[in-house]
Design an enzyme around this catalytic site. Structure first.
Site, PDB file in Angstrom:
ATOM      1  N   ILE A  14       0.843  -1.197   0.000  1.00  0.00           N
ATOM      2  CA  ILE A  14       0.000   0.000   0.000  1.00  0.00           C
ATOM      3  C   ILE A  14       0.879   1.248   0.000  1.00  0.00           C
ATOM      4  CG2 ILE A  14      -1.963   1.147   1.101  1.00  0.00           C
ATOM      5  CD1 ILE A  14      -2.613  -1.509   2.503  1.00  0.00           C
ATOM      6  N   PHE A  81       2.695   3.816   7.367  1.00  0.00           N
ATOM      7  CA  PHE A  81       2.288   2.467   6.964  1.00  0.00           C
ATOM      8  C   PHE A  81       3.125   1.390   7.646  1.00  0.00           C
ATOM      9  CE2 PHE A  81       1.182   5.050   3.231  1.00  0.00           C
ATOM     10  CZ  PHE A  81      -0.087   4.600   2.935  1.00  0.00           C
ATOM     11  N   ALA A  82       4.378   1.723   7.979  1.00  0.00           N
ATOM     12  CA  ALA A  82       5.340   0.679   8.369  1.00  0.00           C
ATOM     13  C   ALA A  82       4.811  -0.153   9.532  1.00  0.00           C
ATOM     14  CB  ALA A  82       6.665   1.335   8.764  1.00  0.00           C
ATOM     15  N   TYR A 149      -2.127  -8.579  16.024  1.00  0.00           N
ATOM     16  CA  TYR A 149      -2.028  -7.548  14.981  1.00  0.00           C
ATOM     17  C   TYR A 149      -3.072  -6.455  15.233  1.00  0.00           C
ATOM     18  CZ  TYR A 149      -2.867  -5.326  10.470  1.00  0.00           C
ATOM     19  OH  TYR A 149      -3.073  -4.396   9.486  1.00  0.00           O
ATOM     20  N   ARG A 299      -8.165 -20.793  10.014  1.00  0.00           N
ATOM     21  CA  ARG A 299      -6.891 -20.187  10.401  1.00  0.00           C
ATOM     22  C   ARG A 299      -7.116 -19.418  11.708  1.00  0.00           C
ATOM     23  NH1 ARG A 299      -4.408 -15.925   6.145  1.00  0.00           N
ATOM     24  NH2 ARG A 299      -6.147 -14.733   6.942  1.00  0.00           N
TER      25      ARG A 299
END
Ligand code: UDP
Length: 346
Positions: A14, A81-82, A149, A299
């Site tokens: 992105i 974004f990182a 996350y 998952r």
């Protein structure tokens, strides 16, 4: 007006599409990327043709020396974004996610405060909502992440909110749903190592069969077909990467037009969802390939259904997605992967 932006993670999927849009709009871009998951050449591909320009700084968010060097230039705003962004990996290795996504961001924010840079657009995620009780998801839907996350991104949202008043720090967190697609002209695309995302993996299978592979020996797994959804597979809201980036441009304009804005947050999605099987079927139509799959267990960390109500971003930021149908994302990604098949990508 020409500005100078810092894009962290600008060598990623992105991020590089963001660099492309900013350079095409004539801006100067500094990219900070540690290249652990990004691609150096994505920055040069994104910057080709100007009229703006970009400079890549290879370095880590934890490295204050690199940050001080980047911020020794005048920077108007940071687009951050990182981050590490694999749900499954975050479940198995949570401390890696908190160190990188939370501590890395803290280091960046401290440097921004010291260098008096007070505007940020932050990449957040629908994973902050966990398993929402009501759909579609609005910005007021309670945030209860079910993986590290999503937790790490929610923590940063909270830090940004706390920073607003003491530091006069203005930020917009953009909660992405599932980024998909590539630039329509094929000049830039998606490359992850390893690739874990659904759409590329379906198209890799299509490439394999198109090259003469046996459709029965499929490489494609569907993770769970026993969710409480219309066909038993997970529903996601696939939003085109160029639309995500145009929303960042709207968010930056909003920050510049509204000093003292504080911390805001918006969903970025298309207001519609597709199941895994529907995406596979759409890929069959676009590619003309008999794509088969096998079914594997669920998952870890996958919520059954994530669909955005993105009307707030459309209303308040003036964002209009140009490619709201997943078919568009598939067509653009298929063109990219045919020209840049995975085994030949750098
Ligand atoms: N998925 C799948 N097979 C794969 C990769 C993903 O069935 O090989 C499913 C996954 O379980 C999820 C959806 O596709 O329901 C989208 O997953 P992806 O990793 O692309 O994005 P995420 O939603 O995790 O951000």
């Amino acid at each position: 007006m020409t500005r100078h932006f810092l894009v962290t993670g600008g060598a990623g999927f992105i991020g590089s599409h963001m660099v492309r849009q900013l350079v095409r709009a004539g801006h100067q871009v500094s990219v900070l990327d540690n290249l652990e998951r990004g691609n150096r050449d994505a920055v040069s591909m994104a910057s080709a043709g100007g009229p703006g320009s970009s400079t890549l700084h290879v370095g880590d968010l934890h490295d204050r020396v690199v940050l001080d060097k980047v911020f020794s230039q005048h920077i108007d705003a940071v687009i951050h974004f990182a981050a590490l962004a694999y749900v499954g990996e975050s479940v198995n290795n949570p401390t890696k996610y908190y160190r990188n996504n939370v501590m890395g961001t803290l280091s960046l924010l401290e440097a921004m405060v010291d260098h008096k840079v007070s505007r940020m657009v932050f990449s957040s995620t629908c994973a902050t909502y966990g398993e929402p009780e009501t759909l579609p998801i609005t910005e007021d839907t309670p945030q209860h992440p079910i993986n590290a996350y999503g937790q790490s991104k929610l923590m940063v949202e909270k830090i940004l909110a706390d920073m607003a008043s003491p530091h006069a720090f203005d930020s917009i967190a953009l909660r992405y749903f599932n980024a998909a697609g590539c630039t329509p002209d094929g000049s830039l695309g998606e490359r992850h190592e390893p690739e874990t995302h659904l759409l590329p993996l379906i198209l890799f299978e299509a490439l394999r069969v198109k090259a003469g592979g046996n459709p029965d020996n499929t490489s494609l797994c569907v993770f769970g077909d026993d969710f409480a959804t219309r066909d038993g597979t997970c529903v996601r809201d696939y939003v085109h990467v160029d639309d995500l980036c145009s929303a960042h441009v709207c968010a930056l304009d909003h920050l510049f037009e509204n000093p003292g804005l504080g911390a805001r947050r918006y969903n970025l999605g298309t207001n519609r969802g597709d199941t895994v099987l529907e995406v596979i079927d759409a890929c069959r139509k676009v590619t003309g390939v008999d794509i088969r799959y096998r079914t594997d267990p669920r998952r870890a960390g996958d919520p059954p259904e994530l669909v955005a109500d993105a009307s707030l971003a459309m209303r308040e930021l003036g964002w209009t997605p140009a490619w709201p149908n997943v078919i568009d994302s598939i067509e653009h990604a298929w063109a990219w992967f045919q020209a840049n098949p995975p085994s030949t990508t750098p």
